[in-house]
Design a protein around this motif. Structure first.
Motif, PDB file in Angstrom:
ATOM      1  N   LEU A 159      -1.749   2.868  -2.250  1.00 16.81           N
ATOM      2  CA  LEU A 159      -0.897   3.564  -3.333  1.00 16.81           C
ATOM      3  C   LEU A 159      -2.810   3.954  -3.920  1.00 16.81           C
ATOM      4  CD1 LEU A 159       0.495  -0.150  -4.209  1.00 16.81           C
ATOM      5  CD2 LEU A 159       1.134   1.769  -3.075  1.00 16.81           C
TER       6      LEU A 159
ATOM      7  N   SER B  25       6.558  -4.283  -9.201  1.00 12.97           N
ATOM      8  CA  SER B  25       6.393  -4.839  -8.240  1.00 12.97           C
ATOM      9  C   SER B  25       5.865  -3.712  -6.427  1.00 12.97           C
ATOM     10  CB  SER B  25       6.964  -5.981  -7.563  1.00 12.97           C
ATOM     11  OG  SER B  25       6.570  -6.860  -6.237  1.00 12.97           O
ATOM     12  N   TYR B  26       5.347  -3.356  -5.859  1.00 16.52           N
ATOM     13  CA  TYR B  26       5.015  -3.203  -4.624  1.00 16.52           C
ATOM     14  C   TYR B  26       4.338  -3.849  -4.093  1.00 16.52           C
ATOM     15  CZ  TYR B  26       5.264   1.466  -8.025  1.00 16.52           C
ATOM     16  OH  TYR B  26       5.625   2.065  -9.098  1.00 16.52           O
TER      17      TYR B  26
ATOM     18  N   THR C 276       1.812  -7.798  -1.550  1.00 17.18           N
ATOM     19  CA  THR C 276       2.313  -8.230  -2.700  1.00 17.18           C
ATOM     20  C   THR C 276       1.666  -7.618  -4.118  1.00 17.18           C
ATOM     21  OG1 THR C 276       4.281  -9.268  -1.837  1.00 17.18           O
ATOM     22  CG2 THR C 276       4.102  -8.793  -4.470  1.00 17.18           C
TER      23      THR C 276
ATOM     24  N   VAL D 144       1.601   5.939  -7.209  1.00 18.42           N
ATOM     25  CA  VAL D 144       2.322   5.558  -8.701  1.00 18.42           C
ATOM     26  C   VAL D 144       2.203   5.728  -9.802  1.00 18.42           C
ATOM     27  CG1 VAL D 144       2.258   2.754  -9.565  1.00 18.42           C
ATOM     28  CG2 VAL D 144       0.743   3.458  -6.872  1.00 18.42           C
TER      29      VAL D 144
ATOM     30  N   VAL E 163       1.861   6.445  -1.310  1.00 16.34           N
ATOM     31  CA  VAL E 163       2.515   6.936  -2.107  1.00 16.34           C
ATOM     32  C   VAL E 163       1.939   6.308  -3.940  1.00 16.34           C
ATOM     33  CG1 VAL E 163       4.540   5.267  -4.018  1.00 16.34           C
ATOM     34  CG2 VAL E 163       3.971   4.993  -1.216  1.00 16.34           C
TER      35      VAL E 163
ATOM     36  N   LEU F 140       2.372  -3.569   0.687  1.00 12.87           N
ATOM     37  CA  LEU F 140       1.697  -2.636   0.549  1.00 12.87           C
ATOM     38  C   LEU F 140       0.952  -3.323   2.193  1.00 12.87           C
ATOM     39  CD1 LEU F 140      -0.347  -0.071   0.057  1.00 12.87           C
ATOM     40  CD2 LEU F 140      -2.131  -1.158  -0.781  1.00 12.87           C
TER      41      LEU F 140
ATOM     42  N   PRO G  19       4.236   2.131   3.062  1.00 14.71           N
ATOM     43  CA  PRO G  19       2.681   2.371   2.070  1.00 14.71           C
ATOM     44  C   PRO G  19       1.917   1.120   2.389  1.00 14.71           C
ATOM     45  CG  PRO G  19       5.058   2.100   0.638  1.00 14.71           C
ATOM     46  CD  PRO G  19       5.891   1.386   2.331  1.00 14.71           C
TER      47      PRO G  19
END
Length: 711
Positions: A420, A402-403, A498, A397, A395, A405, A417
């Motif tokens: 990143l 907030s992502y 996170t 960015v 992904v 992973l 994902p």
């Protein structure tokens, strides 16, 4: 900048016997650093050759052959010094190369040792030698011409991003213009290099970041070798298991796991064969390979049937490495037969994988076999650049938030994902963020990498080094203020991390400009001005906008110089140019003189960069060669236009050819073929005098006259 002046001295050994009067030619080297002495020696060799050439040209033709050996000896010594400086500082070496006008004056035996301009097509690859015990690697870039012959070392005279440019070229087909010095090629202007995809016949221009998947089962032949004084300690069965085993810590399993089955290794291990080389002799790995393949053929094995060939030898103390490979390429060498990680590392080079480093250590990233040769899975950026990550697992960015992973160690995951990627605008690279867990071969990871975020930097295209910037555990933060990127590890649970991401946008970061002078070296007589194009490239980040650069110069005594513009306004990432004219005073003696052009960002005056150039002063007393080729008849009938043509040549270059009729100038032609038209309908019948004058760049004049009768 400080100038260092030296009077030329007599050469050692053979050259010392040449009886050359060299005491009046000054040698100047203007930069500072550990290569200053090499530069001074090279400038001295230039001066000696210039002086000897001037003496040789004054000799009668019959006496020149006897003195040609002197020029050869001087040219050969100069070549050795040029090559030494080329390895140390290609940019300065380019500025000290002999101008074409001087090269053209040398007799053929001496010219053979002087650099020459070549145009060629071929492929670039790297030879990477790995000394894991000392943490040192040595990389040489090679150019293999399509015309055949041994590969040549290739270097860029432009030191700005030179390694990155050469890595972009590795594995690609090039059409290039370069200077050849012995077995080396120096590319003076990378803009004159056309890059094509491997196997393509269509130019693609500048290579851009793209992913070409590394795929397929690599059919590999491993040839075991004994030296004549030292046997190999590993057996064929042991090496076969390390390379081609289907479970556990093997090379085959290493690549199948990291690539999700896209890459594997299969093949055959043969030997050991004893070859006629010793463990204490020279590190002739190419010779070892030839002997090993000959032995394999004698045993009924054809290496040509394999896409990769790996040579396993006992250690040789003169090599200074435990593994070496071509990148990309077919061949690899291993001198540490009991280390599976070394095989994986060297074969990885064959696949275009470069080192997994940190900013301070060549093999500092222990989370990848391309680091210190530990047999673990490959890091996030290598998996992405090799094309091993399925769609949806990487992904880009572009906004904060907030992502979640998922660990990249889980190679069964699809759609979620796992890496990143953040664009790093200041260096035109990427950050890659991944999570590693104790799954599969990653169970062998050092504790610091498990359950933590690994943040790497890489260019985005293989071959490229990856740099582990930081391992971020729960609660820790990675921050890049120049690009406005902040990444917080908010916690890891169940193989999922996170992340909190803040993108504040890049800020202005100023860097040294890149400055170049073209041509890098020229020649002229005392009192003659020469023009150089000075180009300044703004390396500041885009947020800085347009910057103004103040130009300056450092000239040797007796020289004057002016810029057409003393400042250049250049947008970030762009280039601007102006003309720089340098003039040798009438009292300046023959020799090579170092000229420097500088550029400094007026918003940060300390950020001054320098372009090196040279002016070879040569008192040329030889007139051009001139021949009137038309008209060929002394009598001309008709009253129309008469075409007058001439050929002219000179080692220093022809500046202009003038055509006169009865003392009046008809035309002045500055480029060949030289010609003029004379309207004979407007002149009286009878005898008229045509005169043609050729003037070379040193001001020497040749004249020819022809009487023509107009009827």
């Amino acid at each position: 900048m400080r100038h260092s002046t030296r009077r030329a001295t007599a050469l050692a050994s053979t050259v010392a016997l040449l009886c050359l009067c060299l005491s009046t030619a000054p040698a100047l080297a203007s930069h500072v650093g550990d290569d200053l002495a090499l530069d001074q020696q090279l400038v001295g060799s230039n001066d000696q050759l210039v002086t000897a050439l001037a003496q040789w040209e004054k000799l009668p033709q019959a006496a020149r052959d006897a003195r040609a050996a002197q020029l050869v000896a001087l040219a050969e010594q100069r070549q050795q010094r040029l090559l030494a400086l080329l390895q140390k500082n290609p940019g300065v070496a380019a500025a000290r190369m002999m101008p074409k006008g001087m090269r053209d004056r040398l007799p053929a035996p001496a010219a053979a040792f002087v650099e020459r301009e070549v145009t060629d097509q071929g492929t670039v690859f790297a030879s990477v030698a790995d000394d894991f015990s000392q943490g040192v690697s040595h990389t040489q870039f090679k150019f293999q011409s399509e015309a055949g012959g041994a590969p040549l070392d290739i270097l860029l005279a432009d030191s700005d991003d030179s390694e990155r440019d050469l890595l972009r070229w590795a594995g690609k087909r090039l059409s290039l213009n370069a200077m050849r010095i012995g077995e080396h090629l120096a590319v003076l202007d990378k803009k004159r290099v056309q890059v094509q995809a491997a196997g393509s016949n269509e130019p693609t221009g500048t290579v851009v970041a793209s992913v070409t998947a590394v795929q397929g089962v690599q059919k590999t032949l491993s040839i075991l070798v004994n030296f004549n004084d030292k046997p190999l300690s590993c057996t064929a069965s042991d090496v076969n298991s390390r390379l081609f085993g289907t479970t556990g810590a093997t090379v085959n399993n290493n690549y199948r796991e990291s690539s999700r089955g896209l890459v594997g290794f299969s093949g055959q291990v043969v030997g050991p064969f004893t070859i006629n080389y010793s463990s204490t002799g020279s590190c002739n790995y190419s010779g070892w390979a030839t002997a090993a393949e000959a032995a394999a053929k004698a045993a009924g094995i054809d290496p040509a049937q394999f896409s990769r060939v790996n040579y396993v030898t006992p250690s040789n103390g003169t090599c200074g490495w435990s593994g070496l490979a071509y990148m990309p390429g077919r061949q690899s060498w291993v001198q540490k037969c009991g280390s599976t990680g070394v095989y994986s590392h060297e074969l990885g080079h064959n696949l275009s994988l470069h080192h997994a480093a940190t900013p301070t250590a060549e093999y500092g990233d222990g989370s990848d076999p391309m680091g210190s040769a530990k047999l673990v899975g490959h890091n996030g950026p290598n998996r992405v650049m090799a094309g091993w990550m399925p769609q949806g697992t990487v992904v880009d960015v572009t906004s904060g938030g907030s992502y979640a992973l998922t660990t990249v160690s889980d190679t069964t995951m699809v759609g979620a994902p796992q890496v990143l990627r953040f664009y790093k605008a200041d260096t035109k690279e990427y950050y890659y963020v991944s999570l590693r867990e104790a799954i599969g071969l990653d169970a062998g990871l050092a504790a610091q990498y498990k359950g933590a975020l690994s943040i790497h930097r890489a260019s985005g295209t293989l071959p490229a080094k990856t740099f582990l910037m930081q391992v971020v555990t729960a609660g820790q933060t990675f921050s890049d203020s120049a690009n406005g990127i902040t990444i917080v590890n908010q916690g890891v649970a169940g193989g999922v991390a996170t992340l909190g991401v803040t993108l504040a946008g890049p800020v202005c970061t100023r860097a040294l400009p890149a400055v170049a002078a073209s041509p890098a070296s020229q020649m002229g007589a005392p009192g003659v001005a020469r023009s150089y194009t000075v180009t300044v490239t703004n390396k500041n980040t885009a947020s800085c906008g347009t910057s103004t650069f103040a130009l300056g110069q450092v000239l040797p005594g007796g020289f004057t110089g002016t810029f057409a513009s003393t400042t250049l306004a250049v947008a970030a990432g762009a280039s601007g140019s102006t003309t720089w004219t340098a003039k040798a005073g009438t009292a300046v003696v023959d020799g090579t003189y170092a000229l420097d052009a500088t550029a400094a960002d007026t918003a940060q005056a300390a950020s001054k960069a320098t372009a090196h150039a040279s002016y070879t002063v040569y008192t040329d007393g030889t007139a051009p060669t001139l021949t009137i080729t038309s008209p060929t008849q002394s009598t001309v009938k008709g009253r129309g236009k008469l075409s007058i043509a001439a050929t002219a040549s000179d080692a220093s270059g022809v500046k202009v050819v003038e055509f006169h009729a009865d003392g009046a100038l008809l035309a002045a032609d500055t480029s060949a073929p030289y010609s003029a038209n004379w309207n004979v309908g407007k002149v009286a019948k009878g005898v008229h005098t045509l005169k043609v004058r050729a003037i070379d760049n040193a001001g020497n004049v040749a004249e020819q006259t022809l009487n023509v009768t107009i009827q």
